[in-house]
Design a protein around this motif. Structure first.
Motif, mmCIF file in Angstrom:
data_model
loop_
_atom_site.group_PDB
_atom_site.id
_atom_site.type_symbol
_atom_site.label_atom_id
_atom_site.label_comp_id
_atom_site.label_asym_id
_atom_site.label_seq_id
_atom_site.Cartn_x
_atom_site.Cartn_y
_atom_site.Cartn_z
ATOM 1 N N MET A 146 -49.802 78.003 24.335
ATOM 2 C CA MET A 146 -51.243 78.211 24.119
ATOM 3 C C MET A 146 -51.718 77.132 23.161
ATOM 4 O O MET A 146 -51.745 77.327 21.943
ATOM 5 C CB MET A 146 -51.512 79.608 23.559
ATOM 6 N N GLN A 147 -52.055 75.981 23.683
ATOM 7 C CA GLN A 147 -52.332 74.815 22.864
ATOM 8 C C GLN A 147 -53.787 74.745 22.410
ATOM 9 O O GLN A 147 -54.672 75.366 22.996
ATOM 10 C CB GLN A 147 -51.981 73.542 23.632
ATOM 11 N N TYR A 148 -53.984 73.972 21.348
ATOM 12 C CA TYR A 148 -55.329 73.567 20.959
ATOM 13 C C TYR A 148 -55.281 72.117 20.508
ATOM 14 O O TYR A 148 -54.235 71.607 20.101
ATOM 15 C CB TYR A 148 -55.910 74.477 19.867
ATOM 16 N N GLU A 164 -66.904 71.838 26.463
ATOM 17 C CA GLU A 164 -67.390 72.937 27.273
ATOM 18 C C GLU A 164 -67.724 74.131 26.396
ATOM 19 O O GLU A 164 -67.057 74.377 25.385
ATOM 20 C CB GLU A 164 -66.329 73.352 28.298
ATOM 21 N N ALA A 165 -68.743 74.883 26.784
ATOM 22 C CA ALA A 165 -69.082 76.102 26.078
ATOM 23 C C ALA A 165 -67.912 77.075 26.158
ATOM 24 O O ALA A 165 -67.306 77.245 27.214
ATOM 25 C CB ALA A 165 -70.332 76.731 26.693
ATOM 26 N N GLY A 166 -67.576 77.681 25.035
ATOM 27 C CA GLY A 166 -66.498 78.657 25.002
ATOM 28 C C GLY A 166 -65.156 78.088 24.611
ATOM 29 O O GLY A 166 -64.190 78.847 24.483
ATOM 30 N N SER A 167 -65.036 76.769 24.421
ATOM 31 C CA SER A 167 -63.749 76.178 24.060
ATOM 32 C C SER A 167 -63.590 75.989 22.551
ATOM 33 O O SER A 167 -62.490 75.692 22.075
ATOM 34 C CB SER A 167 -63.580 74.820 24.750
ATOM 35 N N SER A 216 -57.264 75.850 24.435
ATOM 36 C CA SER A 216 -57.098 75.995 25.881
ATOM 37 C C SER A 216 -57.466 77.413 26.297
ATOM 38 O O SER A 216 -57.232 78.367 25.559
ATOM 39 C CB SER A 216 -55.653 75.685 26.274
ATOM 40 N N PRO A 217 -58.043 77.607 27.484
ATOM 41 C CA PRO A 217 -58.536 78.920 27.890
ATOM 42 C C PRO A 217 -57.448 79.876 28.365
ATOM 43 O O PRO A 217 -57.662 81.086 28.413
ATOM 44 C CB PRO A 217 -59.504 78.594 29.036
ATOM 45 N N TYR A 218 -56.278 79.375 28.752
ATOM 46 C CA TYR A 218 -55.172 80.225 29.215
ATOM 47 C C TYR A 218 -53.882 79.418 29.056
ATOM 48 O O TYR A 218 -53.917 78.209 28.806
ATOM 49 C CB TYR A 218 -55.379 80.677 30.663
ATOM 50 N N SER A 255 -54.366 72.164 31.946
ATOM 51 C CA SER A 255 -53.604 72.592 33.111
ATOM 52 C C SER A 255 -52.960 73.936 32.823
ATOM 53 O O SER A 255 -52.788 74.320 31.664
ATOM 54 C CB SER A 255 -52.523 71.560 33.463
ATOM 55 N N GLY A 256 -52.585 74.667 33.874
ATOM 56 C CA GLY A 256 -51.965 75.972 33.714
ATOM 57 C C GLY A 256 -50.457 75.904 33.894
ATOM 58 O O GLY A 256 -49.945 75.181 34.751
#
Length: 266
Positions: free
Chosen positions: A15-17, A31-34, A94-96, A161-162
Motif C-alpha cells: 500500500m504505497q504512497y 486526482e481528487a481523492g488521492s 495509492s487507492p488499492y 498499478s494493482g
C-alpha cells in the motif's frame, strides 16, 4: 509548457504512497481523492482539467476538462502550491494494493499511454489527455474501450498499478500477449491491438474472456497482476447475497466449518 521539476520518494510495499518535495512556488496536480498529507504552507486549489491550459481562455480550460470526462474522470483536479520560502512536502496515496510507477516523460519521448484510472499525480505542466483507438476491434473488445489516457510533456508523472508490477522492454517486432485488463501503460511506439483467443472450448469454458491484447515493440510495457476490476468482481462474488451468509470459498463444510474454527461473527 515546461513542467515543474519535482523531487519525490515512494514509501511502502503493498500500500504505497509517494512523497513529493516542492521548491517554493512549485506545483503538483493530483486526482481528487488521492491526497494523504502535506506540510503547512502548501495551498490547495481546485482547477479545471490538468492545469496545463490554465493560461488559455475559458474555451481551452473547458476543452481540457472535457477530455477528462471522456476518460471517466472528474472535471476537476487539485493543484498543490508551495507558498513557503523553503522546500515543503505533500503526499499522495495509492487507492488499492499495488505499486506506484514514476514516469519521467523525458525518457519516453514526451508521451506515455495508460489505462483510464491509472493516473495518480504529476508535476504541473504535464498534460493529461485522451488517446483514441483507431481500430474498431480494439475499441469494442480491448477492455479499455476506444479511449485511454495519455500523459504528455517533459516532467514527472505517477501512475498506479494493482498487485505486482511487471515491466517488459520489447525489441522491434517482439510481441507480448496480455489480458486486456492487466495493461497499465506503454510507450508511444508500442503497437496495441486485440486478438481472438480462438477455439470453442477456450471461448466458452476458459474463463479468460474471448480476447487478449497484443503489444508489439519496440517500447516499454507495464503489466499489473491484479486489475481493480478483477479484485472487485471477486469481492462482489463472495459478498452475501440477499441478506444471506457469505460464500465459503474452498470449504466443503461451509457454515459448519465456520463454527468449528470459532468464526461466529456472521
Amino acid at each position: 509548457m515546461i513542467a515543474h521539476e519535482i523531487d519525490y520518494h515512494i514509501y511502502g510495499e503493498e500500500m504505497q504512497y509517494v512523497e513529493i518535495e516542492l521548491d517554493p512556488q512549485e506545483i503538483v496536480v493530483a486526482e481528487a481523492g488521492s491526497f494523504m498529507m502535506m506540510d503547512n504552507g502548501i495551498q490547495m486549489q481546485t482547477i479545471f482539467g490538468d492545469g496545463s491550459a490554465q493560461q488559455q481562455g475559458i474555451f481551452g480550460k473547458l476543452l481540457s476538462a472535457g477530455k477528462r470526462v471522456l476518460t471517466g474522470e472528474s472535471l476537476f483536479m487539485t493543484a498543490y502550491l508551495n507558498q513557503n520560502n523553503s522546500k515543503s512536502k505533500v503526499c499522495f496515496a495509492s487507492p488499492y494494493p499495488g505499486k506506484i510507477i514514476p514516469i519521467d516523460l523525458r525518457q519516453f519521448q514526451g508521451k506515455f499511454i495508460c489505462q483510464k484510472d491509472a493516473f495518480l499525480c504529476a508535476a504541473k505542466g504535464v498534460s493529461v489527455g485522451i488517446e483514441f483507438s483507431r481500430k474498431l476491434g480494439r475499441g469494442l473488445f480491448g477492455g479499455e474501450g476506444f479511449i485511454m489516457q495519455k500523459l504528455e510533456g517533459d516532467g514527472m508523472a505517477f501512475v498506479h498499478s494493482g498487485g505486482t508490477l511487471a515491466k517488459r522492454e520489447l525489441a522491434s517486432g517482439e510481441v507480448l500477449k496480455v489480458d486486456t485488463g492487466c495493461i497499465v501503460g506503454f510507450t508511444k511506439d508500442v503497437d496495441y491491438d486485440i486478438e481472438f483467443i480462438g477455439g470453442i472450448k477456450n471461448s466458452l469454458f476458459g474463463g479468460e474472456g474471448l480476447f487478449y491484447a497484443t503489444l508489439r515493440g519496440p517500447g516499454t510495457v507495464y503489466v499489473q497482476s491484479l486489475p481493480f476490476s478483477r479484485l472487485a468482481d471477486r469481492i462482489i462474488a463472495s459478498a452475501p447475497q440477499n441478506g444471506g451468509s457469505s460464500r465459503e470459498e474452498g470449504s466443503l463444510l461451509g457454515g459448519l466449518g465456520r463454527m468449528i474454527d470459532g468464526d461466529n461473527r456472521f
